[in-house]
Scaffold this motif. Structure first.
Motif, PDB file in Angstrom:
ATOM      1  N   GLN A   7     -15.951  59.729  24.203  1.00  0.00           N
ATOM      2  CA  GLN A   7     -16.512  58.100  23.993  1.00  0.00           C
ATOM      3  C   GLN A   7     -18.370  59.153  24.422  1.00  0.00           C
ATOM      4  O   GLN A   7     -18.360  58.269  23.537  1.00  0.00           O
ATOM      5  CB  GLN A   7     -16.676  57.706  24.983  1.00  0.00           C
ATOM      6  CG  GLN A   7     -15.663  56.600  25.278  1.00  0.00           C
ATOM      7  CD  GLN A   7     -13.854  57.601  26.002  1.00  0.00           C
ATOM      8  OE1 GLN A   7     -14.480  58.121  26.753  1.00  0.00           O
ATOM      9  NE2 GLN A   7     -12.831  57.155  25.871  1.00  0.00           N
ATOM     10  N   GLU A   8     -18.651  59.903  24.762  1.00  0.00           N
ATOM     11  CA  GLU A   8     -19.721  60.614  24.812  1.00  0.00           C
ATOM     12  C   GLU A   8     -19.982  60.912  23.652  1.00  0.00           C
ATOM     13  O   GLU A   8     -21.579  61.584  23.202  1.00  0.00           O
ATOM     14  CB  GLU A   8     -19.559  61.028  26.473  1.00  0.00           C
ATOM     15  CG  GLU A   8     -19.410  61.139  27.531  1.00  0.00           C
ATOM     16  CD  GLU A   8     -20.976  59.513  27.763  1.00  0.00           C
ATOM     17  OE1 GLU A   8     -22.529  59.779  26.886  1.00  0.00           O
ATOM     18  OE2 GLU A   8     -20.172  59.229  28.358  1.00  0.00           O
ATOM     19  N   LEU A   9     -19.016  61.733  22.979  1.00  0.00           N
ATOM     20  CA  LEU A   9     -19.558  62.542  21.796  1.00  0.00           C
ATOM     21  C   LEU A   9     -18.997  62.211  20.440  1.00  0.00           C
ATOM     22  O   LEU A   9     -19.181  62.895  19.654  1.00  0.00           O
ATOM     23  CB  LEU A   9     -18.583  63.898  21.630  1.00  0.00           C
ATOM     24  CG  LEU A   9     -19.132  64.888  22.982  1.00  0.00           C
ATOM     25  CD1 LEU A   9     -17.284  65.837  23.468  1.00  0.00           C
ATOM     26  CD2 LEU A   9     -20.503  65.149  23.274  1.00  0.00           C
TER      27      LEU A   9
ATOM     28  N   THR B   4     -22.376  70.593  17.444  1.00  0.00           N
ATOM     29  CA  THR B   4     -22.898  71.056  18.328  1.00  0.00           C
ATOM     30  C   THR B   4     -23.753  70.101  18.684  1.00  0.00           C
ATOM     31  O   THR B   4     -24.195  70.547  19.681  1.00  0.00           O
ATOM     32  CB  THR B   4     -23.393  72.357  17.815  1.00  0.00           C
ATOM     33  OG1 THR B   4     -22.748  73.380  17.039  1.00  0.00           O
ATOM     34  CG2 THR B   4     -24.041  73.028  18.336  1.00  0.00           C
ATOM     35  N   GLU B   5     -24.972  69.475  18.033  1.00  0.00           N
ATOM     36  CA  GLU B   5     -26.132  68.575  18.215  1.00  0.00           C
ATOM     37  C   GLU B   5     -25.158  67.258  19.088  1.00  0.00           C
ATOM     38  O   GLU B   5     -26.024  67.572  19.764  1.00  0.00           O
ATOM     39  CB  GLU B   5     -26.505  68.112  17.033  1.00  0.00           C
ATOM     40  CG  GLU B   5     -27.162  68.882  15.989  1.00  0.00           C
ATOM     41  CD  GLU B   5     -27.680  68.867  14.738  1.00  0.00           C
ATOM     42  OE1 GLU B   5     -27.361  67.300  14.515  1.00  0.00           O
ATOM     43  OE2 GLU B   5     -28.781  69.282  13.783  1.00  0.00           O
ATOM     44  N   ARG B   6     -23.985  66.773  18.138  1.00  0.00           N
ATOM     45  CA  ARG B   6     -23.946  65.826  20.445  1.00  0.00           C
ATOM     46  C   ARG B   6     -23.257  66.468  20.902  1.00  0.00           C
ATOM     47  O   ARG B   6     -23.613  66.059  22.020  1.00  0.00           O
ATOM     48  CB  ARG B   6     -21.838  65.201  19.603  1.00  0.00           C
ATOM     49  CG  ARG B   6     -22.513  64.896  17.918  1.00  0.00           C
ATOM     50  CD  ARG B   6     -21.366  63.923  17.338  1.00  0.00           C
ATOM     51  NE  ARG B   6     -20.999  63.219  16.664  1.00  0.00           N
ATOM     52  CZ  ARG B   6     -19.766  62.306  15.656  1.00  0.00           C
ATOM     53  NH1 ARG B   6     -18.975  62.404  16.914  1.00  0.00           N
ATOM     54  NH2 ARG B   6     -20.451  62.199  14.535  1.00  0.00           N
ATOM     55  N   ILE B   7     -23.032  68.013  21.217  1.00  0.00           N
ATOM     56  CA  ILE B   7     -22.397  68.771  22.469  1.00  0.00           C
ATOM     57  C   ILE B   7     -23.550  68.604  23.400  1.00  0.00           C
ATOM     58  O   ILE B   7     -24.035  68.668  24.696  1.00  0.00           O
ATOM     59  CB  ILE B   7     -22.148  70.093  22.237  1.00  0.00           C
ATOM     60  CG1 ILE B   7     -20.144  69.176  22.404  1.00  0.00           C
ATOM     61  CG2 ILE B   7     -21.666  70.628  23.922  1.00  0.00           C
ATOM     62  CD1 ILE B   7     -19.534  70.501  21.529  1.00  0.00           C
ATOM     63  N   SER B   8     -24.816  69.420  22.382  1.00  0.00           N
ATOM     64  CA  SER B   8     -26.115  69.794  22.842  1.00  0.00           C
ATOM     65  C   SER B   8     -26.972  68.582  23.654  1.00  0.00           C
ATOM     66  O   SER B   8     -27.167  68.519  24.856  1.00  0.00           O
ATOM     67  CB  SER B   8     -27.165  70.129  22.093  1.00  0.00           C
ATOM     68  OG  SER B   8     -26.438  71.663  22.055  1.00  0.00           O
ATOM     69  N   SER B   9     -26.857  66.964  22.845  1.00  0.00           N
ATOM     70  CA  SER B   9     -27.404  66.164  23.477  1.00  0.00           C
ATOM     71  C   SER B   9     -26.306  65.725  24.651  1.00  0.00           C
ATOM     72  O   SER B   9     -27.268  65.130  26.171  1.00  0.00           O
ATOM     73  CB  SER B   9     -27.090  65.270  22.410  1.00  0.00           C
ATOM     74  OG  SER B   9     -27.617  63.810  22.057  1.00  0.00           O
TER      75      SER B   9
ATOM     76  N   LEU C  63     -24.858  66.839  26.844  1.00  0.00           N
ATOM     77  CA  LEU C  63     -24.940  68.720  27.699  1.00  0.00           C
ATOM     78  C   LEU C  63     -26.495  68.254  28.811  1.00  0.00           C
ATOM     79  O   LEU C  63     -26.274  68.247  29.630  1.00  0.00           O
ATOM     80  CB  LEU C  63     -25.139  69.858  27.726  1.00  0.00           C
ATOM     81  CG  LEU C  63     -23.297  70.114  27.553  1.00  0.00           C
ATOM     82  CD1 LEU C  63     -23.563  71.634  26.611  1.00  0.00           C
ATOM     83  CD2 LEU C  63     -22.848  70.267  28.108  1.00  0.00           C
ATOM     84  N   SER C  64     -27.269  67.611  27.850  1.00  0.00           N
ATOM     85  CA  SER C  64     -28.848  67.488  27.994  1.00  0.00           C
ATOM     86  C   SER C  64     -28.790  66.129  28.837  1.00  0.00           C
ATOM     87  O   SER C  64     -29.703  65.826  29.927  1.00  0.00           O
ATOM     88  CB  SER C  64     -29.710  66.959  26.657  1.00  0.00           C
ATOM     89  OG  SER C  64     -29.775  68.276  26.331  1.00  0.00           O
TER      90      SER C  64
ATOM     91  N   LYS D 173     -25.787  72.499  33.111  1.00  0.00           N
ATOM     92  CA  LYS D 173     -26.593  73.282  33.363  1.00  0.00           C
ATOM     93  C   LYS D 173     -25.454  74.150  32.240  1.00  0.00           C
ATOM     94  O   LYS D 173     -23.981  74.141  32.641  1.00  0.00           O
ATOM     95  CB  LYS D 173     -27.087  74.351  34.223  1.00  0.00           C
ATOM     96  CG  LYS D 173     -28.129  73.520  34.773  1.00  0.00           C
ATOM     97  CD  LYS D 173     -28.581  73.870  35.843  1.00  0.00           C
ATOM     98  CE  LYS D 173     -29.542  73.002  36.302  1.00  0.00           C
ATOM     99  NZ  LYS D 173     -30.667  73.831  37.582  1.00  0.00           N
ATOM    100  N   LYS D 174     -25.971  75.701  32.295  1.00  0.00           N
ATOM    101  CA  LYS D 174     -24.802  76.162  31.212  1.00  0.00           C
ATOM    102  C   LYS D 174     -23.421  77.102  31.997  1.00  0.00           C
ATOM    103  O   LYS D 174     -22.397  77.265  31.404  1.00  0.00           O
ATOM    104  CB  LYS D 174     -25.241  77.457  30.839  1.00  0.00           C
ATOM    105  CG  LYS D 174     -24.491  78.805  29.709  1.00  0.00           C
ATOM    106  CD  LYS D 174     -25.349  79.783  29.356  1.00  0.00           C
ATOM    107  CE  LYS D 174     -24.274  80.686  28.301  1.00  0.00           C
ATOM    108  NZ  LYS D 174     -23.931  79.993  27.109  1.00  0.00           N
ATOM    109  N   ARG D 175     -23.491  77.360  33.405  1.00  0.00           N
ATOM    110  CA  ARG D 175     -22.508  77.394  34.062  1.00  0.00           C
ATOM    111  C   ARG D 175     -22.464  76.512  35.185  1.00  0.00           C
ATOM    112  O   ARG D 175     -20.955  76.804  36.238  1.00  0.00           O
ATOM    113  CB  ARG D 175     -23.385  78.918  35.180  1.00  0.00           C
ATOM    114  CG  ARG D 175     -23.698  80.040  34.829  1.00  0.00           C
ATOM    115  CD  ARG D 175     -24.378  81.457  35.644  1.00  0.00           C
ATOM    116  NE  ARG D 175     -24.595  82.016  35.116  1.00  0.00           N
ATOM    117  CZ  ARG D 175     -23.391  83.216  34.698  1.00  0.00           C
ATOM    118  NH1 ARG D 175     -22.377  82.765  34.535  1.00  0.00           N
ATOM    119  NH2 ARG D 175     -24.235  84.055  33.653  1.00  0.00           N
TER     120      ARG D 175
END
Length: 338
Positions: free
Chosen positions: A239-241, A299-304, A306-307, A312-314
């Protein structure tokens, strides 16, 4: 291991039996297929690879993600289901167990066909008892990297595995997946380069299903085990991506693809996934959305995502893994090889 598997192969051009001649497989009609240095053989007819073949990048993403063990519960469930089909409680296959666990052989003609198949598979004589049973043969149609086939072979002490996939990048990895596995480039949509009635089990994990061919290569009492994603798979990431979801027609397509089979058992396998940002990219990159969406857009969807959730990365994101594991057996009216 390839030498132990050749006797089950059929030439993809003429369907004749094959044998080894050094680094080449040959048939009586003169067709020849080279053994690659990585240990696999391309039995794909024609010079062009179908457009459905996974790319090197997709295969690498799948191998890396599976290597983390996130899907180990699914692999274990499939392996246990295959083991229960092949071996009895005493750790070996016997006639009583075969009649109990498989659909009972319907008549004397089917029993004769089973024993004839055993002889053709190299048993030497018709099977008299379980101690001299031919080795189980597990076919993985659309095997990918061989991850699931390797899990099955680890659960079954005897027997060999035959991995087929249209992607040479995947088959290169499948050739190294397990010592008792052989790997071949082949298109599951076409006639499989396998002799009639030799497979105890065909496994199909997120792959195309060729029902008529599965029936042809299965021995009497054999089964097809199919793994498909359930509706809840990868929620909330789907749903989110904006990923492709399991549509309502999937069940009907599954039934149509295996016409002539009855679904005799189904279980749902569910577990939680704790995924890092890199692992989210990996599981998305090996799924169907990778075929229908540009890599940069994913990649852009995943970055959005996560933001928005300040991941955070870990840090880990919790997602659900949900699958259907279905067992199909030939319908009584269609058990004879067509």
């Amino acid at each position: 291991m390839l030498a132990d598997i050749i006797k089950y192969l059929a030439c993809p051009v003429c369907a004749r039996e094959m044998w080894s001649a050094g680094d080449t497989l040959r048939c009586a009609e003169g067709h020849a297929y080279d053994v690659a240095k990585q240990g696999y053989v391309s039995l794909l007819v024609g010079s062009r690879t179908p457009g459905t073949a996974d790319s090197a990048a997709m295969v690498a993403a799948r191998a890396e993600f599976l290597g983390t063990g996130h899907y180990a519960p699914l692999a274990d469930a499939l392996a246990e289901s295959v083991r229960l089909r092949i071996v009895g409680a005493n750790g070996r296959e016997d006639d009583a167990f075969r009649r109990d666990r498989f659909s009972a052989l319907p008549d004397a003609a089917a029993e004769k066909a089973y024993r004839s198949a055993a002889v053709a598979r190299g048993a030497g004589t018709a099977r008299q008892d379980a101690d001299h049973a031919p080795e189980p043969v597990i076919v993985d149609a659309g095997a990918g990297t061989g991850y699931y086939l390797a899990a099955v072979l680890r659960a079954v002490d005897r027997g060999i595995g035959m991995a087929f996939d249209v992607s040479k990048h995947a088959v290169r990895r499948a050739a190294r997946a397990h010592p008792r596995a052989g790997a071949f480039v082949a298109d599951v949509w076409r006639p499989l380069p396998i002799r009639d009635g030799v497979a105890d089990v065909v496994i199909d994990v997120f792959a195309p299903r060729n029902g008529p061919e599965f029936r042809r290569v299965l021995r009497p009492g054999g089964a097809v085990m199919v793994v498909t994603p359930a509706q809840a798979h990868l929620s909330p990431l789907v749903q989110e991506l904006g990923l492709l979801s399991v549509d309502e027609e999937k069940e009907r397509r599954l039934a149509r693809s295996l016409e002539g089979f009855d679904e005799t058992e189904r279980r749902t396998v569910e577990f939680d996934l704790e995924l890092s940002p890199d692992e989210i990219a990996g599981v998305v990159g090996m799924g169907p959305s990778a075929w229908h969406t540009e890599a940069t857009e994913l990649t852009e969807r995943i970055s959005s995502f996560l933001s928005r959730f300040a991941v955070k990365k870990r840090e880990k994101v919790t997602a659900k893994a949900a699958f259907h594991l279905s067992i199909f057996e030939a319908s009584p009216r269609s058990r004879a090889v067509p």
